[in-house]
Scaffold this motif. Structure first.
Motif, short mmCIF file in Angstrom:
data_model
loop_
_atom_site.label_atom_id
_atom_site.label_comp_id
_atom_site.label_asym_id
_atom_site.label_seq_id
_atom_site.Cartn_x
_atom_site.Cartn_y
_atom_site.Cartn_z
N MET A 196 60.59 -15.88 4.40
CA MET A 196 59.87 -14.69 4.04
C MET A 196 58.98 -14.29 5.22
SD MET A 196 57.70 -14.07 0.66
CE MET A 196 55.98 -13.94 0.99
N LEU A 197 59.03 -13.03 5.56
CA LEU A 197 58.23 -12.52 6.66
C LEU A 197 56.87 -12.05 6.15
CD1 LEU A 197 60.90 -10.41 8.51
CD2 LEU A 197 60.02 -12.63 9.14
N ILE A 198 55.85 -12.45 6.86
CA ILE A 198 54.49 -12.07 6.50
C ILE A 198 53.87 -11.33 7.67
CG2 ILE A 198 52.21 -12.90 5.87
CD1 ILE A 198 53.60 -15.33 4.62
N VAL A 199 53.32 -10.15 7.38
CA VAL A 199 52.63 -9.37 8.39
C VAL A 199 51.19 -9.22 7.93
CG1 VAL A 199 52.50 -7.15 9.56
CG2 VAL A 199 54.72 -8.11 8.98
N GLU A 200 50.28 -9.75 8.73
CA GLU A 200 48.87 -9.64 8.37
C GLU A 200 48.33 -8.30 8.87
OE1 GLU A 200 46.43 -12.97 9.34
OE2 GLU A 200 48.00 -14.40 8.81
N VAL A 201 47.72 -7.58 7.96
CA VAL A 201 47.15 -6.27 8.28
C VAL A 201 45.64 -6.44 8.36
CG1 VAL A 201 46.94 -3.87 7.57
CG2 VAL A 201 49.03 -5.14 7.06
N LYS A 202 45.10 -6.10 9.50
CA LYS A 202 43.65 -6.19 9.68
C LYS A 202 42.97 -5.02 8.98
CE LYS A 202 44.38 -8.38 14.11
NZ LYS A 202 44.35 -8.20 15.56
N SER A 203 41.74 -5.22 8.61
CA SER A 203 41.03 -4.14 7.92
C SER A 203 40.87 -2.94 8.86
CB SER A 203 39.65 -4.62 7.45
OG SER A 203 38.87 -5.00 8.56
N GLY A 204 41.17 -1.79 8.34
CA GLY A 204 41.07 -0.57 9.13
C GLY A 204 42.29 -0.30 9.99
N GLU A 205 43.31 -1.17 9.92
CA GLU A 205 44.52 -0.97 10.74
C GLU A 205 45.42 0.05 10.07
OE1 GLU A 205 47.85 -3.65 13.08
OE2 GLU A 205 46.77 -4.51 11.41
N ASN A 206 46.05 0.86 10.86
CA ASN A 206 46.93 1.92 10.38
C ASN A 206 48.17 1.31 9.73
OD1 ASN A 206 48.18 4.32 9.93
ND2 ASN A 206 48.20 4.97 12.08
N ILE A 207 48.65 1.90 8.64
CA ILE A 207 49.82 1.38 7.93
C ILE A 207 51.08 1.52 8.77
CG2 ILE A 207 50.34 3.53 6.72
CD1 ILE A 207 50.59 0.00 5.24
N GLU A 208 51.15 2.56 9.60
CA GLU A 208 52.32 2.73 10.48
C GLU A 208 52.40 1.58 11.48
OE1 GLU A 208 50.35 5.53 9.86
OE2 GLU A 208 51.82 6.45 8.50
N ARG A 209 51.25 1.14 11.95
CA ARG A 209 51.21 0.02 12.89
C ARG A 209 51.72 -1.27 12.23
NH1 ARG A 209 51.86 -1.17 17.96
NH2 ARG A 209 50.67 -2.96 18.58
N ALA A 210 51.31 -1.48 10.97
CA ALA A 210 51.76 -2.66 10.23
C ALA A 210 53.27 -2.59 9.98
CB ALA A 210 51.01 -2.77 8.91
N LEU A 211 53.76 -1.42 9.69
CA LEU A 211 55.20 -1.24 9.47
C LEU A 211 55.97 -1.51 10.75
CD1 LEU A 211 57.36 -0.40 7.44
CD2 LEU A 211 57.02 1.95 8.17
N LYS A 212 55.42 -1.09 11.86
CA LYS A 212 56.06 -1.34 13.16
C LYS A 212 56.11 -2.83 13.45
CE LYS A 212 55.94 0.20 17.95
NZ LYS A 212 55.28 1.05 18.92
N LYS A 213 55.04 -3.56 13.13
CA LYS A 213 55.02 -5.02 13.31
C LYS A 213 56.10 -5.67 12.45
CE LYS A 213 50.15 -5.82 14.38
NZ LYS A 213 48.91 -6.46 13.90
N PHE A 214 56.21 -5.20 11.20
CA PHE A 214 57.21 -5.75 10.28
C PHE A 214 58.62 -5.52 10.80
CE2 PHE A 214 60.10 -5.08 6.68
CZ PHE A 214 60.06 -6.35 6.13
N LYS A 215 58.89 -4.31 11.26
CA LYS A 215 60.23 -4.00 11.78
C LYS A 215 60.57 -4.85 12.99
CE LYS A 215 60.61 0.77 10.17
NZ LYS A 215 60.77 2.16 10.58
#
Length: 64
Positions: free
Chosen positions: A1-20
């Motif tokens: 399972m892949l886990i992407v940690e999203v920092k507070s205030g981080e843009n959702i597009e940035r988190a999606l890019k990390k996941f991809k």
């Protein structure tokens, strides 16, 4: 399972890019597609050798 940690205030597009990027690095989608049908070991090996010959041919052409 892949886990992407999203920092507070981080843009959702940035988190999606990390996941991809993580999905691409672990080749998860590629494995799913390969597992849809069975390939005999001899056929897989033949394709691997054929691909290696092609790559070597390209490298030889660029060296000349």
């Amino acid at each position: 399972m892949l886990i992407v940690e999203v920092k507070s205030g981080e843009n959702i597009e940035r988190a999606l890019k990390k996941f991809k990027n993580k999905v691409r690095k672990v080749k998860q989608v590629q494995q799913l597609r390969e597992n849809q049908h069975f390939t005999k070991k001899s056929v897989a090996r033949r394709e691997e050798v054929s691909k290696a010959k092609y790559i070597q041919h390209l490298k030889d052409e660029t060296q000349d």
